[in-house]
Design a protein around this motif. Structure first.
Motif, mmCIF file in Angstrom:
data_model
loop_
_atom_site.group_PDB
_atom_site.id
_atom_site.type_symbol
_atom_site.label_atom_id
_atom_site.label_comp_id
_atom_site.label_asym_id
_atom_site.label_seq_id
_atom_site.Cartn_x
_atom_site.Cartn_y
_atom_site.Cartn_z
ATOM 1 N N ALA A 43 2.447 7.238 7.721
ATOM 2 C CA ALA A 43 2.944 5.922 7.334
ATOM 3 C C ALA A 43 1.738 5.059 6.977
ATOM 4 C CB ALA A 43 3.736 5.273 8.457
ATOM 5 N N VAL A 44 1.990 4.034 6.181
ATOM 6 C CA VAL A 44 0.908 3.144 5.752
ATOM 7 C C VAL A 44 1.370 1.704 5.886
ATOM 8 C CG1 VAL A 44 -0.527 2.430 3.790
ATOM 9 C CG2 VAL A 44 -0.040 4.853 4.156
ATOM 10 N N VAL A 45 0.455 0.855 6.361
ATOM 11 C CA VAL A 45 0.692 -0.585 6.451
ATOM 12 C C VAL A 45 -0.447 -1.255 5.700
ATOM 13 C CG1 VAL A 45 0.847 -2.569 7.997
ATOM 14 C CG2 VAL A 45 1.796 -0.364 8.707
ATOM 15 N N GLY A 46 -0.117 -2.130 4.777
ATOM 16 C CA GLY A 46 -1.187 -2.830 4.093
ATOM 17 C C GLY A 46 -0.829 -3.333 2.721
ATOM 18 N N PHE A 47 -1.842 -3.610 1.969
ATOM 19 C CA PHE A 47 -1.860 -4.156 0.614
ATOM 20 C C PHE A 47 -1.611 -5.660 0.631
ATOM 21 C CE2 PHE A 47 -0.870 0.311 -0.383
ATOM 22 C CZ PHE A 47 -1.983 0.587 -1.163
ATOM 23 N N GLY A 48 -2.560 -6.365 0.078
ATOM 24 C CA GLY A 48 -2.460 -7.812 -0.006
ATOM 25 C C GLY A 48 -2.319 -8.307 -1.420
ATOM 26 N N ASN A 49 -2.170 -7.389 -2.367
ATOM 27 C CA ASN A 49 -2.173 -7.758 -3.774
ATOM 28 C C ASN A 49 -1.075 -6.976 -4.485
ATOM 29 O OD1 ASN A 49 -2.999 -7.133 -6.594
ATOM 30 N ND2 ASN A 49 -4.735 -8.463 -6.113
ATOM 31 N N THR A 50 -0.165 -7.670 -5.138
ATOM 32 C CA THR A 50 0.955 -7.022 -5.821
ATOM 33 C C THR A 50 0.485 -6.058 -6.900
ATOM 34 O OG1 THR A 50 2.378 -8.925 -5.389
ATOM 35 C CG2 THR A 50 3.064 -7.445 -7.166
ATOM 36 N N GLY A 51 -0.541 -6.438 -7.646
ATOM 37 C CA GLY A 51 -1.051 -5.582 -8.706
ATOM 38 C C GLY A 51 -1.577 -4.248 -8.205
ATOM 39 N N VAL A 52 -2.047 -4.208 -6.978
ATOM 40 C CA VAL A 52 -2.517 -2.966 -6.366
ATOM 41 C C VAL A 52 -1.357 -2.261 -5.659
ATOM 42 C CG1 VAL A 52 -4.106 -1.948 -4.683
ATOM 43 C CG2 VAL A 52 -4.840 -3.894 -6.077
ATOM 44 N N ALA A 53 -0.525 -3.029 -4.995
ATOM 45 C CA ALA A 53 0.575 -2.442 -4.220
ATOM 46 C C ALA A 53 1.561 -1.674 -5.088
ATOM 47 C CB ALA A 53 1.313 -3.532 -3.437
ATOM 48 N N LEU A 54 1.883 -2.203 -6.261
ATOM 49 C CA LEU A 54 2.896 -1.553 -7.109
ATOM 50 C C LEU A 54 2.553 -0.115 -7.495
ATOM 51 C CD1 LEU A 54 4.253 -4.334 -9.447
ATOM 52 C CD2 LEU A 54 5.566 -2.854 -7.944
ATOM 53 N N PRO A 55 1.409 0.140 -8.108
ATOM 54 C CA PRO A 55 1.131 1.529 -8.474
ATOM 55 C C PRO A 55 0.889 2.426 -7.270
ATOM 56 C CG PRO A 55 -0.719 0.119 -9.091
ATOM 57 C CD PRO A 55 0.385 -0.770 -8.621
ATOM 58 N N ALA A 56 0.302 1.885 -6.208
ATOM 59 C CA ALA A 56 0.081 2.688 -5.006
ATOM 60 C C ALA A 56 1.411 2.989 -4.313
ATOM 61 C CB ALA A 56 -0.868 1.966 -4.054
ATOM 62 N N THR B 286 8.970 -7.338 -7.261
ATOM 63 C CA THR B 286 9.099 -6.007 -7.868
ATOM 64 C C THR B 286 8.654 -4.891 -6.932
ATOM 65 O OG1 THR B 286 6.937 -6.287 -8.895
ATOM 66 C CG2 THR B 286 8.848 -6.818 -10.246
ATOM 67 N N ILE B 287 7.916 -5.223 -5.889
ATOM 68 C CA ILE B 287 7.443 -4.184 -4.961
ATOM 69 C C ILE B 287 8.621 -3.437 -4.352
ATOM 70 C CG2 ILE B 287 6.254 -3.753 -2.769
ATOM 71 C CD1 ILE B 287 4.379 -6.088 -3.557
ATOM 72 N N THR B 288 9.599 -4.151 -3.858
ATOM 73 C CA THR B 288 10.753 -3.477 -3.256
ATOM 74 C C THR B 288 11.846 -3.201 -4.272
ATOM 75 O OG1 THR B 288 11.483 -5.647 -2.494
ATOM 76 C CG2 THR B 288 10.388 -4.247 -0.887
ATOM 77 N N LYS B 289 11.997 -4.059 -5.278
ATOM 78 C CA LYS B 289 13.035 -3.852 -6.291
ATOM 79 C C LYS B 289 12.798 -2.596 -7.113
ATOM 80 C CE LYS B 289 14.604 -8.579 -6.971
ATOM 81 N NZ LYS B 289 14.712 -9.677 -7.937
ATOM 82 N N SER B 290 11.557 -2.183 -7.239
ATOM 83 C CA SER B 290 11.227 -1.013 -8.063
ATOM 84 C C SER B 290 11.749 0.295 -7.491
ATOM 85 C CB SER B 290 9.705 -0.905 -8.226
ATOM 86 O OG SER B 290 9.226 -2.001 -8.948
ATOM 87 N N PHE B 291 12.085 0.309 -6.216
ATOM 88 C CA PHE B 291 12.444 1.566 -5.556
ATOM 89 C C PHE B 291 13.859 1.528 -4.975
ATOM 90 C CE2 PHE B 291 7.860 0.908 -5.422
ATOM 91 C CZ PHE B 291 7.463 2.001 -6.182
ATOM 92 N N PHE C 134 8.682 -0.941 1.908
ATOM 93 C CA PHE C 134 9.198 -2.139 2.569
ATOM 94 C C PHE C 134 8.165 -3.259 2.424
ATOM 95 C CE2 PHE C 134 10.494 1.733 4.620
ATOM 96 C CZ PHE C 134 11.873 1.616 4.665
ATOM 97 N N ARG C 135 8.624 -4.485 2.381
ATOM 98 C CA ARG C 135 7.734 -5.639 2.286
ATOM 99 C C ARG C 135 8.101 -6.598 3.408
ATOM 100 N NH1 ARG C 135 9.409 -7.870 -2.290
ATOM 101 N NH2 ARG C 135 10.613 -9.323 -1.095
ATOM 102 N N THR C 136 7.112 -7.118 4.123
ATOM 103 C CA THR C 136 7.395 -8.021 5.236
ATOM 104 C C THR C 136 7.245 -9.490 4.882
ATOM 105 O OG1 THR C 136 5.110 -7.882 6.043
ATOM 106 C CG2 THR C 136 6.694 -6.313 6.956
#
Length: 167
Positions: A52-65, A85-90, A101-103
């Motif tokens: 599991a992974v927790v992190g990413f503070g930037n949408t531009g990085v979070a989306l492709p990862a 779009t982070i959660t809507k994309s999936f 998931f996004r908190t």
């Protein structure tokens, strides 16, 4: 984020971990660069074998990862990036099961909440929208202007990064 993760890790491992297994923290810095985030996601999956992974503070990085983790069926909890779009994309039907998931509150909600407070509660009718020229800043500006337009606010001052425009 890292400091909080370290404290959480120490607390969890002190009481025996999760299901009797100690948790190991694998730290990486994506440098706010999408290509680095994607490379790190692949490394975490293929070499580190994260569960599991927790992190990413930037949408531009979070989306492709996030796409990398979704395809690998590894849960990703995005803690800082706020792009809707982070959660809507999936979502279904494209993805019957989402592992992303996004908190934090979605960018789509932020202008509404901010303007509810500023305009409706505080009765402020002159508003400056300050932003940077990054995709995050430009999206934030557009979201705020869209919400202002929706509200038919005609007395708003908008200042871009280097120029002022009255809207």
């Amino acid at each position: 984020m890292i400091g909080g993760a370290r404290v959480f890790l120490a607390d969890i491992n002190q009481v025996g971990g999760v299901l009797g297994r100690k948790i190991e923290l694998v730290e990486r810095d994506d440098l706010a660069k999408p290509e680095v985030g994607v490379a790190m996601a692949k490394e975490m999956i293929e070499k580190e074998h994260v569960v599991a992974v927790v992190g990413f503070g930037n949408t531009g990085v979070a989306l492709p990862a996030a796409k990398i983790f979704q395809d690998a069926k590894i849960p990703l909890i995005v803690t800082g990036a706020t792009g809707a779009t982070i959660t809507k994309s999936f979502l279904p039907p494209a993805y019957p099961v989402s592992y992303v998931f996004r908190t934090s509150a979605s960018d789509a909600l932020q202008p509404i909440v901010i303007l509810n407070d500023v305009i409706d509660r505080r009765k402020i009718d002159k508003i400056a929208v300050l932003h940077d020229d990054s995709p995050y800043g430009m999206f934030g500006k557009q979201s705020m202007l869209t919400e202002l337009e929706r509200r038919k606010s005609s007395r708003c001052w908008w200042k871009a990064s280097r120029s002022a425009t009255r809207t």
